[in-house]
Motif scaffolding. Structure first.
Motif, PDB file in Angstrom:
ATOM      1  N   PRO A 139      78.330  48.616  64.787  1.00 35.75           N
ATOM      2  CA  PRO A 139      77.208  48.310  65.804  1.00 35.75           C
ATOM      3  C   PRO A 139      78.189  49.040  67.406  1.00 35.75           C
ATOM      4  N   ALA A 140      79.412  48.277  67.879  1.00 37.17           N
ATOM      5  CA  ALA A 140      79.796  48.595  68.886  1.00 37.17           C
ATOM      6  C   ALA A 140      80.363  49.950  68.741  1.00 37.17           C
ATOM      7  N   HIS A 141      81.031  50.042  67.437  1.00 38.62           N
ATOM      8  CA  HIS A 141      81.428  51.367  67.709  1.00 38.62           C
ATOM      9  C   HIS A 141      80.591  52.287  67.483  1.00 38.62           C
ATOM     10  N   GLN A 142      79.696  52.791  67.211  1.00 33.55           N
ATOM     11  CA  GLN A 142      78.022  53.236  67.231  1.00 33.55           C
ATOM     12  C   GLN A 142      77.604  54.020  68.587  1.00 33.55           C
ATOM     13  N   ALA A 143      77.900  52.264  68.941  1.00 29.64           N
ATOM     14  CA  ALA A 143      77.529  52.500  70.857  1.00 29.64           C
ATOM     15  C   ALA A 143      78.681  53.459  71.547  1.00 29.64           C
ATOM     16  N   ALA A 144      80.206  52.654  71.451  1.00 28.86           N
ATOM     17  CA  ALA A 144      80.926  53.869  72.068  1.00 28.86           C
ATOM     18  C   ALA A 144      81.259  55.200  71.888  1.00 28.86           C
ATOM     19  N   MET A 145      80.430  55.304  70.216  1.00 27.60           N
ATOM     20  CA  MET A 145      80.599  57.041  70.405  1.00 27.60           C
ATOM     21  C   MET A 145      79.519  57.420  70.680  1.00 27.60           C
ATOM     22  N   ALA A 146      78.117  57.078  70.435  1.00 26.93           N
ATOM     23  CA  ALA A 146      77.123  57.896  71.450  1.00 26.93           C
ATOM     24  C   ALA A 146      77.065  57.797  73.283  1.00 26.93           C
ATOM     25  N   ALA A 147      78.289  56.474  73.642  1.00 31.45           N
ATOM     26  CA  ALA A 147      78.350  56.884  74.668  1.00 31.45           C
ATOM     27  C   ALA A 147      79.154  58.161  75.134  1.00 31.45           C
ATOM     28  N   LYS A 148      80.788  57.952  74.588  1.00 35.54           N
ATOM     29  CA  LYS A 148      81.643  59.115  74.627  1.00 35.54           C
ATOM     30  C   LYS A 148      81.093  61.267  73.660  1.00 35.54           C
TER      31      LYS A 148
END
Length: 354
Positions: A139-148
């Protein structure tokens, strides 16, 4: 709100001139100061404007293609096909106006490298980014990916997924081409069940990857439908998507459940390792143990016996992703398309002899 060079200078506790020197690399700066500036750049997600700084949404002639492992034919085929569409049309002189420079970024499966490459492509104002293969289920990586990806899209970068499921809670992705990994795995296991196999071992990929989960879910759906779902944890072994993992995992599988008559591998490369392990145990393929793979990589037909597998149209998908990245093709309805997987029945599977 746009981050400025002055914001970076304040964060790093240096002058704007020092920040400029670090980013341009045209003046010697103490290593500790340089590290402080670069850390501030990363923390603030500062994007360095190039010569076209007055055009905030302008993009360059650069297109990034992100892969987990360029040495893996699964990624190499898709990247090569995408690159062939991104590089043209033109007369080879670079004057035609349609050419782009496609750069392949090898993440090594690292989520940190994936984000770093996206940041670098953002700073270069990439015209498009193609992300290939399965995603990390964190979840943390997916959130970071979405933001990027949202920042890239806001800057005018076209984003295309190839062989990767859509990212939830974001509309930044221009198009997503997802393979039917679940359906392909289900059809493969149904094929083995139809041959008469009842104890089927599974050598799975890394548990944190979407591709692994979808293929394993398809396999287990077929087992449940046939009333064969039982001691699944005992006859499922996880590991990386490589030959050595397939070898070691299959030895472990045969140790745990020597009665298995078939082994399904996470992909064709893993299946080669599985075949070697079966032979080293003194067993024959397919007379004693059937072995099946996934992807239909070029070498699968040349294995002895030829490998039963699931064909994914890797070249076609990569080429389509390249066209979508270049704006040569209209995105699918809703921005997402599922690509069908086809069962390829060959000599490595047969009815069980015991």
């Amino acid at each position: 709100m746009t981050v400025t060079l002055a914001d970076v200078a304040a964060r790093a506790r240096v002058s704007p001139a020092t920040v400029s020197r670090v980013l341009n690399g045209n003046y010697p700066v103490a290593a500790s100061t340089r590290e402080r500036v670069l850390r501030a750049v990363d923390d603030l997600d500062y994007v360095l404007n190039g010569p076209a700084s007055s055009l905030a949404a302008a993009t360059s002639d650069l297109v990034g293609i992100l892969v987990n492992d360029i040495a893996d034919p699964f990624f190499g085929i898709m990247a090569g096909a995408a690159q062939s569409e991104i590089g043209g049309p033109g007369d080879g002189s670079g004057r035609g106006g349609g050419e782009k420079l496609a750069v392949v970024c090898n993440t090594g499966g690292s989520p940190e490298r994936e984000l770093t490459y996206l940041t670098l492509l953002q700073r270069q104002r990439a015209a498009a980014v193609v992300l290939t293969g399965g995603a990390l289920e964190d979840p943390a990586h997916q959130a970071a990916m979405a933001a990027k990806l949202a920042k890239l899209a806001d800057a005018g970068t076209r984003i295309v997924f190839c062989g990767r499921p859509p990212l939830q809670d974001t509309d930044a992705v221009h198009a997503a081409l997802a393979f039917d990994n679940r359906g392909g795995a289900r059809r493969l296991t149904e094929h083995l069940i139809a041959l008469g196999h009842r104890r089927i071992g599974y050598v799975a990929g890394p548990s944190e990857r979407t591709t692994t989960r979808h293929r394993l879910e398809g396999h287990r759906e077929a087992m449940k439908a046939a009333g064969l779902y039982g001691d699944e944890e005992n006859i499922t072994v996880h590991g990386p998507y490589d030959r050595s993992s397939g070898y070691e995992a299959t030895l472990e599988l045969l140790r745990r459940a020597p009665e298995v008559t078939a082994v399904v591998a996470a992909n064709d490369t893993v299946a080669l390792g599985a075949c070697a392990a079966v032979r080293d145990r003194g067993l024959r393929i397919p007379e004693d143990v059937s072995v099946a793979g996934f992807d239909d990589l070029p070498f699968s037909v040349d294995a002895v016996p030829a490998l039963t597998t699931v064909r994914l149209p890797l070249y076609e998908a990569g080429a389509r992703a390249g066209r979508l990245a270049m704006g040569k093709e209209t995105p699918p309805p809703g921005g997402m398309a599922t690509i069908t997987a086809e069962l390829m029945e060959r000599g490595s599977t047969a009815a069980p002899a015991r």
